[in-house]
Design an enzyme around this catalytic site. Structure first.
Site, mmCIF file in Angstrom:
data_model
loop_
_atom_site.group_PDB
_atom_site.id
_atom_site.type_symbol
_atom_site.label_atom_id
_atom_site.label_comp_id
_atom_site.label_asym_id
_atom_site.label_seq_id
_atom_site.Cartn_x
_atom_site.Cartn_y
_atom_site.Cartn_z
ATOM 1 N N ASP A 100 26.609 -20.428 76.035
ATOM 2 C CA ASP A 100 25.556 -20.420 75.006
ATOM 3 C C ASP A 100 24.174 -20.540 75.653
ATOM 4 O OD1 ASP A 100 24.371 -20.426 72.464
ATOM 5 O OD2 ASP A 100 24.562 -22.604 72.260
ATOM 6 N N ASN A 137 36.361 -15.362 74.721
ATOM 7 C CA ASN A 137 37.753 -15.246 75.136
ATOM 8 C C ASN A 137 37.926 -16.065 76.409
ATOM 9 O OD1 ASN A 137 38.712 -13.471 73.132
ATOM 10 N ND2 ASN A 137 37.758 -11.743 74.203
ATOM 11 N N ARG A 191 15.747 -8.025 63.779
ATOM 12 C CA ARG A 191 15.622 -9.391 64.305
ATOM 13 C C ARG A 191 16.856 -9.826 65.086
ATOM 14 N NH1 ARG A 191 14.975 -13.014 59.480
ATOM 15 N NH2 ARG A 191 14.750 -14.678 61.010
ATOM 16 N N LYS A 192 17.867 -8.963 65.155
ATOM 17 C CA LYS A 192 19.121 -9.339 65.823
ATOM 18 C C LYS A 192 19.159 -8.885 67.283
ATOM 19 C CE LYS A 192 21.996 -9.019 61.671
ATOM 20 N NZ LYS A 192 23.041 -8.208 61.023
#
Ligand SMILES: *[C@@H]1O[C@H](CO)[C@@H](O)[C@H](O)[C@H]1NC(C)=O
Length: 238
Positions: free
Chosen positions: A159, A181, A204-205
């Protein structure tokens, strides 16, 4: 195997001379000041005595790649500056004020453990290719099944790495989705490389993917895809 972790042989808080052949760069960038005076502003993405030979080796390789400017080492701090805090508030104007006391203790999660015991890592970014690499040595306090890193610890660093890649290409973002995974367990105290890259941007992604590999690139430990959303002061609510 745990005993081979350099950090376990070290007395906490005592400044030691780095083990193994220290490169000229490490000597310059690792000032021999007293620990207490540098604790607040110390850049933690530099070699410290808990780093294994493998960790030093891969760090030196990326520092070499950084010489021509294609890669940049990203400094990393335990504490977030008050300026950064103010910046974040813009995106959450309606959030209740947090009491001063716990905030003064706030620190970056992956930097919250004692040197050598938790996450030892450094990140490098390639701005042309939109790639962020994290070299990671997971310490003994990150154990899941005996002898191996906890899945949540791996997820944390994934992350952090894909997040850094998203921030450096898209500005202020938040994790919206993270899919991992787990293919093979990562031995505690070993060194792995997290390779992330920006795949595409849609409005915005931001879509960022990564893999986690051994140093020789022969073992694939994990793969992940993620979605980050750019924060918009007008559209975000807590
Ligand atoms: C890198 O990201 C920027 C957006 O920040 C984009 O314009 C550019 O095309 C990307 N480069 C590559 C090689 O994907």
């Amino acid at each position: 195997m745990l005993r081979s972790c350099v950090s376990l042989l070290r007395t906490p808080g005592v400044l030691c001379v780095p083990l193994g052949g220290a490169s000229p760069l490490a000597r310059d960038s690792w000032p021999l000041r007293s620990y207490s005076s540098e604790v607040a502003h110390r850049d933690h993405s530099l070699p410290n005595p808990s780093w294994s030979k493998d960790m030093r080796l891969i760090f030196d390789q990326f520092m070499k790649k950084s010489e021509d400017g294609s890669w940049k080492r990203l400094p990393s701090y335990k504490f977030i500056s008050s300026k950064r805090l103010e910046e974040v508030k813009i995106f959450f104007p309606d959030s209740k004020p947090v009491k001063e006391e716990p905030l003064s203790q706030a620190r970056l999660f992956p930097r919250s453990l004692e040197e050598g015991l938790g996450f030892e890592y450094a990140m490098f970014h390639n701005q042309v290719e939109n790639r962020t690499v994290c070299i990671l040595q997971g310490g003994p306090y990150l154990q899941g099944i005996p002898g191996f890193l906890h899945g949540g610890a791996i997820a944390t660093m994934i992350d952090s790495t894909v997040g850094m890649c998203a921030v450096l290409t898209g500005g202020a973002v938040m994790t919206a989705n993270l899919n991992i995974n787990f293919r093979r367990p990562i031995p505690l105290c070993s060194v792995v490389v997290i390779n992330s890259q920006l795949d595409k941007i849609e409005g915005r992604k931001l879509f960022v993917s990564c893999n986690v590999q051994s140093l020789d690139e022969k073992t694939l430990y994990s793969e992940a895809t993620s979605l980050f959303v750019k924060l918009d002061p007008k559209k975000t609510s807590p």
